[in-house]
Design an enzyme around this catalytic site. Structure first.
Site, PDB file in Angstrom:
ATOM      1  N   GLY A   1     -16.992 -37.345  76.184  1.00 58.59           N
ATOM      2  CA  GLY A   1     -17.765 -37.289  77.424  1.00 58.59           C
ATOM      3  C   GLY A   1     -18.714 -38.448  77.650  1.00 58.59           C
TER       4      GLY A   1
ATOM      5  N   GLY B   1     -12.876 -40.464  74.853  1.00 58.31           N
ATOM      6  CA  GLY B   1     -11.664 -40.935  75.509  1.00 58.31           C
ATOM      7  C   GLY B   1     -12.025 -42.147  76.336  1.00 58.31           C
ATOM      8  NE  ARG B   2     -15.029 -40.898  81.770  1.00 64.11           N
ATOM      9  CZ  ARG B   2     -14.423 -40.501  82.890  1.00 64.11           C
ATOM     10  NH1 ARG B   2     -14.126 -41.385  83.816  1.00 64.11           N
ATOM     11  NH2 ARG B   2     -14.149 -39.228  83.088  1.00 64.11           N
TER      12      ARG B   2
ATOM     13  CE1 TYR C   1     -11.787 -35.683  88.420  1.00 63.10           C
ATOM     14  CE2 TYR C   1     -11.071 -37.896  87.850  1.00 63.10           C
ATOM     15  CZ  TYR C   1     -11.009 -36.538  87.659  1.00 63.10           C
ATOM     16  OH  TYR C   1     -10.186 -36.023  86.694  1.00 63.10           O
TER      17      TYR C   1
ATOM     18  CB  CYS D   1       1.975 -40.813 104.013  1.00 61.93           C
ATOM     19  SG  CYS D   1       3.126 -42.149 104.320  1.00 61.93           S
TER      20      CYS D   1
HETATM   21  C1  LIG Z   1     -11.572 -31.429  74.413  1.00 66.75           C
HETATM   22  C2  LIG Z   1     -11.805 -32.799  74.948  1.00 66.75           C
HETATM   23  N1  LIG Z   1     -12.264 -33.743  74.114  1.00 66.75           N
HETATM   24  C3  LIG Z   1     -12.490 -35.004  74.553  1.00 66.75           C
HETATM   25  C4  LIG Z   1     -12.279 -35.372  75.854  1.00 66.75           C
HETATM   26  C5  LIG Z   1     -12.543 -36.789  76.272  1.00 66.75           C
HETATM   27  O1  LIG Z   1     -13.475 -36.903  77.282  1.00 66.75           O
HETATM   28  P1  LIG Z   1     -13.994 -38.340  77.712  1.00 66.75           P
HETATM   29  O2  LIG Z   1     -12.830 -39.140  78.128  1.00 66.75           O
HETATM   30  O3  LIG Z   1     -14.932 -38.089  78.810  1.00 66.75           O
HETATM   31  O4  LIG Z   1     -14.680 -38.934  76.496  1.00 66.75           O
HETATM   32  C6  LIG Z   1     -11.813 -34.415  76.764  1.00 66.75           C
HETATM   33  C7  LIG Z   1     -11.594 -34.759  78.186  1.00 66.75           C
HETATM   34  O5  LIG Z   1     -11.223 -33.997  79.020  1.00 66.75           O
HETATM   35  C8  LIG Z   1     -11.563 -33.091  76.295  1.00 66.75           C
HETATM   36  O6  LIG Z   1     -11.089 -32.134  77.118  1.00 66.75           O
END
Ligand SMILES: Cc1ncc(COP(=O)(O)O)c(C=O)c1O
Length: 423
Positions: A240, A278-279, A319, A347
Site C-alpha cells: 500500500g 506492489g506499486r 480511479y 468508444c
Molecule cells: C493482499 C495485498 N497485498 C499487497 C498488495 C499491494 O498493494 P500496493 O500495490 O498498493 O503496494 C495488494 C494490492 O491490492 C494486496 O491486495
C-alpha cells in the site's frame, strides 16, 4: 529545453525511448530496470536499519511480466500472488515456492489444491468459510499448508475508496471478532500450520497513522493470542505504500516515518515480518509511449487523440487519476503552449488520460507522448476492449532495450473463438 522532467525519461535518456518507437509500434510500455532495483534497495536499506527479520514479497498484481519477476527475484525478493495464474507465473520465473504468498478472497478448489501441492510459503486465508475449505482439501491431499489469517482491522486507510480494503464494509479479511475462532480451527488440523496474521488495508496510502493503528491492533492481537496459548510466528503487514504520480516526484512515501511507527509499535515482538509492496516497486519505472494520431479542434476543446486507449491503461478511467503526460521528443518545447485534453480512440468518454493540460502548440500527428508512472497496474489491468491488442512491453536494462512481451493481436485472440457443441 528538451522535456526530460520525468525520472524514467531522465534516467534512460529520451533518445532511447524514441529509438524504441522506431523499432516497435506504439502504444508500448517501457520499464527501466534500474528504477525498480533502486526502489527495492530503498526498502532493503530501511529494513537493514531496523535490524529485524522483514521479508519483502512483491505483489505481482502490480505487474507480473516475467522479466520484472526475474529482476526482483534476482535481488532476493519473493512474491505475493492472488490467483492460480499468478502462482504459475511466479513459479515459471524461477521463484521458489517457499517465497510465495497466496492471498485473495475467492480462491477456487483448484487454486487451493495447487498452492498446497506446490508447498507455498503462506496461504493467506480471508474467511472462516475459506478456512474450512482449505482444511478439507489439505486433509484429502494429506499435505500440510502454512496459513496466514488475513485480518480485516476495520481501519480507514484514507485513500481512494476503490482501493480501500481494510474497513468492515470491504470484502477482504476476517473480522476481528471471528479471528480467535479462525486460529482455533487452524489448530484443529494436523495439516494446517498456523504462521500468523496478515493484513492489507489498501493501496496508495500516505497516512502513516493508518499504518500505526494497524500495528497497534496487531500488537494487541499477538498478546491476546499468546494469552490463549497461540504463538504468532509471523506478521504480514501488506503493502500500500504511496507513489507520487507527479513529475517532481513529490511528495514521497515517508519510509522513515513508516519504519519509526513499525519500530515503536512492533519493534519488541520476536516474530518474523513480511511486507507486500506492489506499486512502490514498479510504478515509477514505467512509461506508456503513445503516438499522436490527430489534433482535433472543436469550439470547446482541443483534443490530442493518441493511439493508446483506456484498455491499455485503465487507471484514469477506473480511479479518476491523471498521470503526467509529457512530450517525448527531442524538439524544443519551450515554445508556446496550448491547453488540451489527451484522449484515446476507445468508444467511451472515460477514455482519456489528461484533461486541460498544457502541451507545445507545435505538437503534431506522429509525435510521441509519454504517460508516466505506468509501471504498476498498467499492463496488468489492461484488456482487449474494442477488440484492441494487448500491447507490447519493453525493458531498458543497462542501456539496452529488450522486448519482454510481444503484442497479443486481435488475430491471436480471434483464433480462440470457436463454436463447439457442448451438450
Ligand atoms: C493482499 C495485498 N497485498 C499487497 C498488495 C499491494 O498493494 P500496493 O500495490 O498498493 O503496494 C495488494 C494490492 O491490492 C494486496 O491486495
Amino acid at each position: 529545453m528538451i522535456n526530460t522532467d520525468t525520472s524514467p525519461l531522465k534516467h534512460s535518456g529520451i533518445s532511447n525511448y524514441l529509438d524504441i518507437t522506431q523499432k516497435i509500434e506504439t502504444p508500448v510500455y517501457v520499464y527501466d530496470s534500474e528504477i525498480i532495483i533502486n526502489q527495492y534497495q530503498n526498502l532493503k536499506k530501511i529494513i537493514a536499519a531496523l535490524g529485524k527479520s522483514i521479508q519483502v514479497r512483491y505483489a505481482i498484481k502490480a505487474n507480473s511480466n516475467q522479466a520484472i519477476l526475474k529482476l526482483l527475484h534476482g535481488q532476493g525478493c519473493g512474491v505475493e500472488v492472488v490467483s492460480g495464474g499468478e502462482l504459475l507465473k511466479a513459479l515459471k520465473a524461477g521463484i521458489s515456492s517457499n517465497k510465495i504468498i497466496f492471498s485473495g478472497i475467492g480462491k477456487t478448489h483448484k487454486e487451493i489444491t495447487l498452492a498446497i501441492q506446490k508447498e507455498i510459503e503462506q496461504l493467506s486465508v480471508e474467511s472462516l468459510e475459506e478456512l474450512h475449505a482449505v482444511k478439507k482439501i489439505a486433509a484429502t491431499l494429506q499435505k500440510p499448508i502454512s496459513i496466514g489469517l488475513r485480518l480485516n482491522p476495520n481501519i480507514e486507510a484514507k485513500t481512494h475508496k476503490k482501493i480501500t480494503t481494510g474497513t468492515d464494509k470491504n470484502k477482504f479479511g476476517i473480522p476481528l471478532d471471528q479471528l480467535m475462532e479462525a486460529v482455533s480451527i487452524t489448530h484443529s488440523s494436523p495439516y494446517l500450520n498456523f504462521l500468523g496474521i496478515s493484513v492489507h488495508i489498501g493501496s496508495q496510502i500516505q497516512d502513516i497513522n493508518a499504518y500505526r493503528q494497524v500495528f497497534k491492533q496487531l500488537k494487541s492481537l499477538v498478546s491476546s493470542l499468546a494469552f490463549e496459548g497461540y504463538l504468532v510466528k509471523r506478521l504480514d503487514l501488506g503493502g500500500g505504500f504511496y507513489v507520487p504520480y507527479t513529475l517532481s516526484g513529490s511528495p514521497q512515501f515517508d519510509l522513515d516515518a513508516y519504519a519509526k511507527s513499525f519500530q515503536e509499535e512492533l519493534g519488541d515482538l520476536n516474530c518474523e515480518f513480511v511486507i507486500e509492496p506492489g506499486r512502490y516497486l514498479v510504478a515509477e519505472s514505467g512509461l506508456l509511449l503513445t503516438k499522436v494520431l490527430y489534433i482535433k479542434k472543436t469550439p470547446a476543446r482541443t483534443f490530442v487523440i493518441v493511439d493508446a486507449g483506456m484498455n491499455d491503461m485503465m487507471r484514469t478511467a477506473l480511479y479518476d487519476i491523471e498521470h503526467p503526460v509529457v512530450l517525448c521528443s527531442d524538439k524544443e518545447n519551450d515554445t508556446e503552449q496550448m491547453i488540451v485534453d489527451v484522449v484515446g480512440p476507445v468508444c467511451e468518454s472515460s477514455d482519456f488520460f489528461a484533461s486541460q493540460i498544457s502541451l507545445p502548440k507545435n505538437l503534431k500527428a506522429g509525435d510521441i507522448l509519454a504517460i508516466t508512472h505506468t509501471g504498476a497496474y498498467g499492463t496488468s489491468l489492461s484488456s482487449t476492449y474494442n477488440s484492441r491488442p494487448l500491447i507490447p512491453e519493453v525493458m531498458i536494462d543497462k542501456g539496452l532495450s529488450y522486448l519482454i512481451r510481444e503484442s497479443i493481436t486481435p488475430e491471436h485472440l480471434l483464433s480462440f473463438e470457436t463454436c463447439k457443441r457442448l451438450v
